[in-house]
Design a protein around this motif. Structure first.
Motif, short mmCIF file in Angstrom:
data_model
loop_
_atom_site.label_atom_id
_atom_site.label_comp_id
_atom_site.label_asym_id
_atom_site.label_seq_id
_atom_site.Cartn_x
_atom_site.Cartn_y
_atom_site.Cartn_z
N LEU A 356 -2.42 -4.27 -0.46
CA LEU A 356 -1.47 -3.38 0.21
C LEU A 356 -1.27 -3.79 1.67
O LEU A 356 -2.23 -4.08 2.39
CB LEU A 356 -2.00 -1.95 0.13
N ALA A 361 1.77 1.13 4.30
CA ALA A 361 1.01 2.35 4.03
C ALA A 361 1.06 3.29 5.22
O ALA A 361 1.27 4.50 5.05
CB ALA A 361 -0.44 1.98 3.72
N TRP A 459 -9.17 2.64 5.56
CA TRP A 459 -8.54 1.32 5.54
C TRP A 459 -9.59 0.33 5.05
O TRP A 459 -10.42 -0.15 5.82
CB TRP A 459 -8.01 0.97 6.93
N VAL A 502 -5.70 3.58 -3.55
CA VAL A 502 -4.30 3.26 -3.28
C VAL A 502 -4.17 1.74 -3.21
O VAL A 502 -4.67 1.11 -2.28
CB VAL A 502 -3.82 3.92 -1.98
N PRO A 505 2.32 0.99 -2.68
CA PRO A 505 2.98 2.11 -2.02
C PRO A 505 3.21 3.30 -2.95
O PRO A 505 3.14 4.46 -2.52
CB PRO A 505 4.30 1.51 -1.53
N LEU A 508 0.76 6.24 -3.17
CA LEU A 508 0.76 7.27 -2.14
C LEU A 508 1.49 8.53 -2.57
O LEU A 508 1.52 9.53 -1.84
CB LEU A 508 1.36 6.73 -0.84
N LEU A 529 -7.54 3.10 0.73
CA LEU A 529 -6.46 2.12 0.80
C LEU A 529 -7.03 0.70 0.71
O LEU A 529 -7.75 0.27 1.62
CB LEU A 529 -5.68 2.26 2.11
N ILE A 531 -6.39 -2.53 1.44
CA ILE A 531 -5.39 -3.22 2.25
C ILE A 531 -5.72 -4.70 2.43
O ILE A 531 -6.86 -5.14 2.28
CB ILE A 531 -5.25 -2.57 3.65
#
Length: 548
Positions: A356, A361, A459, A502, A505, A508, A529, A531
């Motif tokens: 991600l 995000a 994160w 997550v 997108p 979310l 998330l 990421i």
């Protein structure tokens, strides 16, 4: 008959409404008295550092005196990082602790006075006959100097009978520093003339201006001069007219805003220390900009300051407005497209590595969050995303615990402090996986206290990214900078929260659904998330530029 600890509890409760802490041998009698004999609320945390963090955050969100409590020895030493952060951030806080008996230290006692002093906190030790008076002295010290203050109860004194709790005087606090000398008034006249003559005036404000209640006076000054406005990370939302405000300056701002700030010919800075991040390592102002600083520090805090006015931000701003009179302003701000200065890159959705994009995000979360929110932030590389993409209404709604002392791992215990200070607001935590794991004991505290008003955004890039970005880029071995991927969603579920991983997108949508649920029916939500570490926050790119 009331004992010494009751004298401390009852007297302190006249000045605070919440106490955060962890119970132990050294503060058991204090907590018993606080619970049974005062109206103050006690909230239990799971780690002593978390107790100080929760109190610190409670002050930053409410403006009220903070209070925390722990036992002696290991309970006290566990507070030191959080205590150092509160000292660096100028937070008035009372930390009630147990201490060694008056007969001398036991094998498990340490020199707590020396340890507190080492991080900048003064200690007051209560005695058998002066506990209430000493408590008021500690409160006055904390409020006067805006600093955490330790209030120690020796172990053999804690339960000694002390007679009726006496009435005590209220703390006597200094008046705001008002410029009244002929030199000060002459300096104000000189600055007013510079602002009146400026073609491109800028006003920049920080947390000190917020604490001084300078918002209305600064708004009037901006109108009188036609200045565009900007703030530090801890001063956002201070200026009343957002249509002329560039938002946060420094590494959290946009390139367009930075270009406008460098066009200013006169910049007046109120209540901001002008640290390296606000100053973009010396690049915020152009060489020709005349920089004036207004603060209560003894002297200017950056070499680019050409004139320094020592005084309360609200008083100085009001004096400048009065001096300017009917000045109509330069007209510069009306000629600028301020909206263009707020446009940010919303990323690529999913990066080339399949993970991600944090910009995507952050932008999507910012769109979904309720307006009535308080954002609390841990420290780490990720601080750029919330600061760039989640605007807040006022400085007491973006709380960054850890950045003053450059620490991480203080995020989860920030949530209870903010939740009890702002019982009507949604509390949004932004934290990294490294700091999140460090503070994991107080994930339970966050979920228990905030419940359906609490949201945590983790994160999760399985790394200490700030170190990867700075030292990995210099060729150092990255192994020690990496973290095995942790499933925060499952950890959240173990303490009663709803955890959601997550990866795209679309995931979310879970936040969009949570927002629509009744607050008293939904659980605390944690967004894990996953990421990409390939996207580096702009403020970190500035650090890389300086270090390269």
């Amino acid at each position: 008959m009331p004992h010494v600890s009751a004298h401390v509890a009852i007297t302190l409760a006249r000045h605070v409404d919440h106490v955060f802490g962890v119970m132990g041998n050294g503060n058991a009698w204090f907590l018993d008295a606080l619970e049974r004999q005062t109206s103050a609320t006690f909230t239990a945390l799971r780690h002593e550092a978390g107790a100080v963090v929760a109190a610190d955050t409670h002050h930053r969100a409410s403006g009220r005196l903070a209070a925390a409590t722990t036992t002696y020895g290991a309970g006290f030493t566990n507070t030191l990082t959080a205590l150092a952060e509160a000292v660096q951030a100028h937070v008035p806080l009372i930390l009630v602790v147990g201490d060694e008996p008056t007969s001398g230290p036991r094998p498990w006692d340490v020199d707590q006075i020396a340890l507190a002093s080492a991080v900048g906190a003064r200690t007051y030790t209560v005695g058998h006959a002066d506990a209430a008076a000493t408590t008021v002295i500690a409160v006055e010290h904390a409020l006067t100097y805006r600093v955490p203050t330790v209030l120690a109860i020796p172990y053999d004194v804690a339960r000694r009978e002390a007679g009726s709790v006496p009435e005590t005087l209220d703390p006597r606090l200094p008046a705001p520093l008002s410029p009244t000398s002929p030199y000060d008034l002459g300096a104000i006249s000189a600055v007013a003339r510079k602002l009146a003559a400026a073609e491109r005036p800028l006003l920049l404000a920080g947390r000190g201006a917020w604490l001084a209640g300078a918002g209305p006076a600064l708004g009037a000054l901006a109108d009188a001069t036609g200045a565009i406005t900007a703030s530090t990370a801890l001063g956002r939302g201070l200026f009343p007219r957002s249509e002329y405000d560039l938002g946060v300056t420094g590494g959290f701002g946009t390139d367009q805003a930075a270009e406008l700030i460098r066009q200013a010919d006169v910049a007046v800075v109120f209540g901001a220390s002008l640290n390296q991040f606000t100053m973009r390592f010396g690049e915020t102002f152009a060489p020709g900009t005349e920089v004036v600083q207004v603060d209560i520090a003894p002297a200017a805090t950056h070499p680019h300051v050409g004139r320094y006015l020592r005084g309360d931000a609200a008083h100085v701003a009001a004096a400048l407005v009065a001096e300017l009179g009917s000045n109509t302003g330069s007209g510069w701000r009306e000629s600028i497209d301020i909206g263009a200065a707020h446009v940010r890159d919303t990323g690529d959705g999913v990066c080339a590595d399949g993970l991600l994009d944090p910009r995507t995000a952050a932008a999507r979360i910012g769109e979904l969050l309720p307006d009535d929110r308080v954002v609390v932030s841990d420290g780490g590389h990720f601080i750029g995303w919330a600061n760039m993409y989640w605007p807040v209404a006022s400085p007491d709604r973006m709380i960054m615990v850890g950045t003053a002392y450059q620490s991480i791992g203080l995020g989860f215990p920030s949530v209870p402090g903010a939740a009890l200070a702002r019982p009507e607001s949604t509390i949004v935590l932004t934290t990294g996986d490294g700091g999140g794991l460090m503070a994991l004991a107080d994930l339970e505290s966050a979920v228990r206290v905030a419940a359906g008003r609490g949201l945590a955004v983790v994160w999760n890039d399985h790394a200490y990214s700030a170190e990867v970005n700075v030292y990995g880029a210099q060729g150092l071995a990255e192994g020690p900078m990496l973290i095995p991927e942790a499933n925060f969603a499952e950890l959240a579920g173990a303490v009663g929260a709803r955890g959601v991983v997550v990866r795209t997108p679309d995931d979310l949508d879970a936040l969009a659904h949570w927002i629509t649920e009744p607050v008293d029916e939904r659980p605390f939500l944690l967004l894990d998330l996953r990421i990409s570490g390939t996207v580096v926050a702009p403020y970190q790119q500035e650090i890389l530029r300086v270090n390269s």
